[in-house]
Design a protein around this motif. Structure first.
Motif, mmCIF file in Angstrom:
data_model
loop_
_atom_site.group_PDB
_atom_site.id
_atom_site.type_symbol
_atom_site.label_atom_id
_atom_site.label_comp_id
_atom_site.label_asym_id
_atom_site.label_seq_id
_atom_site.Cartn_x
_atom_site.Cartn_y
_atom_site.Cartn_z
ATOM 1 N N LYS A 8 87.190 -45.854 56.830
ATOM 2 C CA LYS A 8 87.269 -45.330 55.470
ATOM 3 C C LYS A 8 87.272 -43.800 55.499
ATOM 4 O O LYS A 8 88.036 -43.154 54.789
ATOM 5 C CB LYS A 8 86.088 -45.838 54.635
ATOM 6 C CG LYS A 8 86.202 -45.487 53.165
ATOM 7 C CD LYS A 8 84.964 -45.895 52.397
ATOM 8 C CE LYS A 8 84.986 -47.365 52.081
ATOM 9 N NZ LYS A 8 83.872 -47.752 51.174
ATOM 10 N N GLY A 9 86.450 -43.221 56.332
ATOM 11 C CA GLY A 9 86.416 -41.768 56.474
ATOM 12 C C GLY A 9 87.713 -41.213 57.029
ATOM 13 O O GLY A 9 88.186 -40.164 56.590
ATOM 14 N N LEU A 10 88.294 -41.914 57.985
ATOM 15 C CA LEU A 10 89.583 -41.489 58.542
ATOM 16 C C LEU A 10 90.668 -41.505 57.475
ATOM 17 O O LEU A 10 91.457 -40.573 57.366
ATOM 18 C CB LEU A 10 89.980 -42.380 59.717
ATOM 19 C CG LEU A 10 89.154 -42.256 61.003
ATOM 20 C CD1 LEU A 10 89.538 -43.345 61.981
ATOM 21 C CD2 LEU A 10 89.330 -40.886 61.616
ATOM 22 N N PHE A 11 90.697 -42.568 56.676
ATOM 23 C CA PHE A 11 91.712 -42.675 55.623
ATOM 24 C C PHE A 11 91.513 -41.607 54.562
ATOM 25 O O PHE A 11 92.457 -40.910 54.188
ATOM 26 C CB PHE A 11 91.685 -44.061 54.979
ATOM 27 C CG PHE A 11 92.594 -44.153 53.790
ATOM 28 C CD1 PHE A 11 93.969 -44.239 53.958
ATOM 29 C CD2 PHE A 11 92.083 -44.115 52.507
ATOM 30 C CE1 PHE A 11 94.817 -44.299 52.871
ATOM 31 C CE2 PHE A 11 92.924 -44.168 51.412
ATOM 32 C CZ PHE A 11 94.293 -44.268 51.584
ATOM 33 N N TYR A 12 90.291 -41.480 54.052
ATOM 34 C CA TYR A 12 90.031 -40.497 52.998
ATOM 35 C C TYR A 12 90.294 -39.077 53.485
ATOM 36 O O TYR A 12 90.840 -38.254 52.763
ATOM 37 C CB TYR A 12 88.602 -40.610 52.487
ATOM 38 C CG TYR A 12 88.325 -41.838 51.654
ATOM 39 C CD1 TYR A 12 89.335 -42.472 50.932
ATOM 40 C CD2 TYR A 12 87.058 -42.375 51.573
ATOM 41 C CE1 TYR A 12 89.089 -43.593 50.176
ATOM 42 C CE2 TYR A 12 86.789 -43.496 50.807
ATOM 43 C CZ TYR A 12 87.804 -44.098 50.117
ATOM 44 O OH TYR A 12 87.554 -45.201 49.358
ATOM 45 N N GLY A 13 89.888 -38.781 54.688
ATOM 46 C CA GLY A 13 90.116 -37.450 55.234
ATOM 47 C C GLY A 13 91.587 -37.132 55.395
ATOM 48 O O GLY A 13 92.046 -36.045 55.041
#
Length: 95
Positions: A8-13
């Motif tokens: 999720k962090g990879l996608f949002y970032g």
């Protein structure tokens, strides 16, 4: 954001970085054109940022404001994803 969910962090970032790059690309193109304006003893073509953007759109079309966007998005999608997606997990693993 939950630091345990790396994907999720990879996608949002990556998504946030790409949106920011797309929004700021016209400003960056005008900045570069202004920096090179009159370089090497050439004739100055622009009288400021808005003049540069207007002349650029008139002579080359609106797409000229987004020249260089594909490689910039590739950079942001990888760099932004890793920077924002891995920050929390690495921070928690170190301390």
């Amino acid at each position: 954001m939950d630091s345990g969910n790396v994907f999720k962090g990879l996608f949002y970032g990556g998504f946030a970085s790409c949106v920011a790059e797309t929004v700021t690309m016209p400003i960056d193109v005008c900045k570069t054109r202004l920096q090179m304006d009159g370089a090497g003893g050439g004739v100055k073509l622009y009288n400021g940022t808005m003049d540069c953007a207007g002349k650029l759109v008139k002579s080359e079309g609106a797409g000229a404001l987004f020249k260089g966007l594909p490689p910039a998005l590739l950079r942001q999608s990888t760099y932004g994803s890793l920077r924002y997606g891995l920050y929390g997990p690495i921070r928690h693993s170190l301390g």
